[in-house]
Design a protein around this motif. Structure first.
Motif, PDB file in Angstrom:
ATOM      1  N   PRO A 156       6.150  -2.565  -3.226  1.00 19.96           N
ATOM      2  CA  PRO A 156       5.981  -1.863  -1.951  1.00 19.96           C
ATOM      3  C   PRO A 156       4.562  -1.952  -1.396  1.00 19.96           C
ATOM      4  CG  PRO A 156       7.339  -0.560  -3.417  1.00 19.96           C
ATOM      5  CD  PRO A 156       6.833  -1.728  -4.219  1.00 19.96           C
ATOM      6  N   GLY A 157       3.559  -1.805  -2.270  1.00 22.44           N
ATOM      7  CA  GLY A 157       2.173  -1.887  -1.794  1.00 22.44           C
ATOM      8  C   GLY A 157       1.821  -3.258  -1.275  1.00 22.44           C
ATOM      9  N   GLU A 158       2.239  -4.295  -1.994  1.00 22.33           N
ATOM     10  CA  GLU A 158       1.981  -5.674  -1.551  1.00 22.33           C
ATOM     11  C   GLU A 158       2.656  -5.942  -0.226  1.00 22.33           C
ATOM     12  OE1 GLU A 158       1.871  -7.370  -6.145  1.00 22.33           O
ATOM     13  OE2 GLU A 158       3.493  -7.939  -4.794  1.00 22.33           O
ATOM     14  N   PHE A 159       3.915  -5.501  -0.106  1.00 25.83           N
ATOM     15  CA  PHE A 159       4.652  -5.741   1.135  1.00 25.83           C
ATOM     16  C   PHE A 159       3.980  -5.031   2.308  1.00 25.83           C
ATOM     17  CE2 PHE A 159       7.775  -4.776   4.374  1.00 25.83           C
ATOM     18  CZ  PHE A 159       8.421  -5.992   4.542  1.00 25.83           C
ATOM     19  N   HIS A 160       3.574  -3.790   2.087  1.00 25.94           N
ATOM     20  CA  HIS A 160       2.968  -3.027   3.170  1.00 25.94           C
ATOM     21  C   HIS A 160       1.665  -3.669   3.619  1.00 25.94           C
ATOM     22  CE1 HIS A 160       2.739   0.439   5.695  1.00 25.94           C
ATOM     23  NE2 HIS A 160       1.574   0.836   5.201  1.00 25.94           N
ATOM     24  N   LEU A 161       0.868  -4.131   2.676  1.00 25.46           N
ATOM     25  CA  LEU A 161      -0.386  -4.797   3.015  1.00 25.46           C
ATOM     26  C   LEU A 161      -0.111  -6.084   3.795  1.00 25.46           C
ATOM     27  CD1 LEU A 161      -3.488  -5.165   0.786  1.00 25.46           C
ATOM     28  CD2 LEU A 161      -2.587  -7.170   1.929  1.00 25.46           C
ATOM     29  N   LEU A 178      -7.604  -1.417   4.995  1.00 26.83           N
ATOM     30  CA  LEU A 178      -6.404  -1.647   4.196  1.00 26.83           C
ATOM     31  C   LEU A 178      -6.108  -0.462   3.290  1.00 26.83           C
ATOM     32  CD1 LEU A 178      -6.964  -5.417   3.383  1.00 26.83           C
ATOM     33  CD2 LEU A 178      -5.318  -4.438   4.993  1.00 26.83           C
ATOM     34  N   LEU A 179      -7.147   0.220   2.823  1.00 33.52           N
ATOM     35  CA  LEU A 179      -6.938   1.425   2.023  1.00 33.52           C
ATOM     36  C   LEU A 179      -6.166   2.474   2.815  1.00 33.52           C
ATOM     37  CD1 LEU A 179     -10.376   1.888   0.228  1.00 33.52           C
ATOM     38  CD2 LEU A 179      -8.171   1.547  -0.870  1.00 33.52           C
ATOM     39  N   ARG A 180      -6.527   2.639   4.085  1.00 35.10           N
ATOM     40  CA  ARG A 180      -5.823   3.621   4.911  1.00 35.10           C
ATOM     41  C   ARG A 180      -4.362   3.237   5.078  1.00 35.10           C
ATOM     42  NH1 ARG A 180     -10.667   3.463   8.036  1.00 35.10           N
ATOM     43  NH2 ARG A 180      -9.666   2.154   9.615  1.00 35.10           N
ATOM     44  N   HIS A 181      -4.098   1.938   5.245  1.00 38.19           N
ATOM     45  CA  HIS A 181      -2.714   1.488   5.400  1.00 38.19           C
ATOM     46  C   HIS A 181      -1.911   1.650   4.122  1.00 38.19           C
ATOM     47  CE1 HIS A 181      -2.720  -0.116   9.451  1.00 38.19           C
ATOM     48  NE2 HIS A 181      -3.912  -0.620   9.237  1.00 38.19           N
ATOM     49  N   LEU A 182      -2.565   1.563   2.986  1.00 37.55           N
ATOM     50  CA  LEU A 182      -1.868   1.664   1.705  1.00 37.55           C
ATOM     51  C   LEU A 182      -1.620   3.100   1.290  1.00 37.55           C
ATOM     52  CD1 LEU A 182      -3.630  -1.153  -0.334  1.00 37.55           C
ATOM     53  CD2 LEU A 182      -1.205  -1.049   0.255  1.00 37.55           C
ATOM     54  N   TYR A 188      -3.225   6.356  -6.728  1.00 37.88           N
ATOM     55  CA  TYR A 188      -4.683   6.372  -6.891  1.00 37.88           C
ATOM     56  C   TYR A 188      -5.257   5.099  -6.276  1.00 37.88           C
ATOM     57  CZ  TYR A 188      -3.391   9.994 -10.175  1.00 37.88           C
ATOM     58  OH  TYR A 188      -2.854  11.112 -10.739  1.00 37.88           O
ATOM     59  N   VAL A 189      -5.190   5.046  -4.961  1.00 33.76           N
ATOM     60  CA  VAL A 189      -5.586   3.841  -4.275  1.00 33.76           C
ATOM     61  C   VAL A 189      -7.110   3.754  -4.200  1.00 33.76           C
ATOM     62  CG1 VAL A 189      -5.428   4.879  -1.974  1.00 33.76           C
ATOM     63  CG2 VAL A 189      -5.152   2.412  -2.226  1.00 33.76           C
ATOM     64  N   THR A 190      -7.652   2.585  -4.535  1.00 32.83           N
ATOM     65  CA  THR A 190      -9.089   2.332  -4.488  1.00 32.83           C
ATOM     66  C   THR A 190      -9.296   0.945  -3.898  1.00 32.83           C
ATOM     67  OG1 THR A 190      -9.157   1.275  -6.665  1.00 32.83           O
ATOM     68  CG2 THR A 190      -9.404   3.674  -6.599  1.00 32.83           C
ATOM     69  N   ALA A 191     -10.568   0.611  -3.646  1.00 34.81           N
ATOM     70  CA  ALA A 191     -10.866  -0.738  -3.154  1.00 34.81           C
ATOM     71  C   ALA A 191     -10.371  -1.792  -4.132  1.00 34.81           C
ATOM     72  CB  ALA A 191     -12.367  -0.878  -2.907  1.00 34.81           C
ATOM     73  N   ARG A 192     -10.450  -1.467  -5.420  1.00 36.36           N
ATOM     74  CA  ARG A 192      -9.958  -2.406  -6.435  1.00 36.36           C
ATOM     75  C   ARG A 192      -8.456  -2.625  -6.292  1.00 36.36           C
ATOM     76  NH1 ARG A 192     -10.331  -6.949  -8.923  1.00 36.36           N
ATOM     77  NH2 ARG A 192      -9.398  -6.971 -10.994  1.00 36.36           N
ATOM     78  N   THR A 193      -7.724  -1.584  -5.883  1.00 32.18           N
ATOM     79  CA  THR A 193      -6.289  -1.731  -5.654  1.00 32.18           C
ATOM     80  C   THR A 193      -6.016  -2.787  -4.597  1.00 32.18           C
ATOM     81  OG1 THR A 193      -6.016   0.624  -6.147  1.00 32.18           O
ATOM     82  CG2 THR A 193      -4.167  -0.487  -5.108  1.00 32.18           C
ATOM     83  N   VAL A 194      -6.789  -2.760  -3.521  1.00 34.38           N
ATOM     84  CA  VAL A 194      -6.630  -3.754  -2.462  1.00 34.38           C
ATOM     85  C   VAL A 194      -6.866  -5.154  -3.011  1.00 34.38           C
ATOM     86  CG1 VAL A 194      -7.582  -4.610  -0.279  1.00 34.38           C
ATOM     87  CG2 VAL A 194      -7.247  -2.153  -0.617  1.00 34.38           C
TER      88      VAL A 194
END
Length: 228
Positions: A156-161, A178-182, A188-194
């Protein structure tokens, strides 16, 4: 009919229950916990329908509905613990399409979502909703991705991005954007998640992930989906 549904509910248990039932119906669901986050998500990534709790922090559901109706016909299903007729009429007067009082049946909620989506189904003349960037196709309705004709499985996160970037090919997105969109897909969304999502997507959509030609880095800024 599968759709992208935004659930704005500050009670985590209620939100998770609604999410499960709607995802069982085949919908892609994003959950936010307050009215301001709901407005941000709607502005950046408009859903097909909003399930909107009245009593929320920061901006309540009534104000969210009032703001939406200034320039949007987005279907809104309101949820509230208030049972008075005046409260119900106020919600409908502000432009809510339907109204449910708590406690409610999640099955009935899912049925009402189906009804609202059918009522607002695009006509046959509506343009193809599939986002096309070269040979990369992103279908928000069916939640499908194809790269060079082959299906691509995304979280889901990959698709949304990917959907966010495919809607504006060539635009450079910072990690913060992109953090805001995710928000809503990753607990626990972080820059590393992106960065991890980008790395995983490159493995799936690039011919050579080490030399990405589609999902490219703009050094010192962020990422973009190349439109060439």
């Amino acid at each position: 009919m599968c759709a992208y549904v935004l659930v704005a509910e500050d009670d985590p248990k209620q939100a998770e229950l609604v999410r499960r039932y709607l995802e069982h119906e085949g919908h892609a669901v994003v959950v936010v916990g307050d009215g301001r986050a709901a407005l941000e998500e709607i502005r950046h990534n408009p859903p097909d329908l909003v399930v909107l709790d009245v009593m929320m922090p920061r901006v309540d559901g009534l104000d969210v509905c009032r703001i939406l109706r200034r320039d949007s016909e987005l279907p809104v299903l309101m949820l509230t613990a208030r049972t008075g007729e005046d409260d119900l009429l106020l919600g409908l007067d502000l432009g809510a399409d339907d109204y449910m009082t708590k406690p409610y049946s999640p099955r009935e909620l899912a049925a009402r979502v189906r009804t609202l989506l059918r009522r607002n189904r695009p006509s046959a003349k509506t343009p193809d909703p599939v986002l096309r960037v070269g040979n990369l196709h992103v279908d928000p309705v069916r939640h499908e991705v194809r790269a060079d004709g082959r299906p691509v499985t995304c979280t889901p996160g990959e698709f949304h991005l990917l959907r966010t970037m495919a809607a504006e090919p060539g635009r450079v997105f910072t990690r913060e954007m992109l953090l805001r969109h995710l928000h809503g897909f990753d607990s626990y969304v972080t820059a590393r998640t992106v960065d991890v999502h980008v790395m995983n997507l490159r493995r799936k959509i690039e011919s050579d992930p080490r030399r990405p030609a589609r999902l490219v880095t703009v050094y010192g800024i962020g990422y973009k989906l190349a439109d060439a």
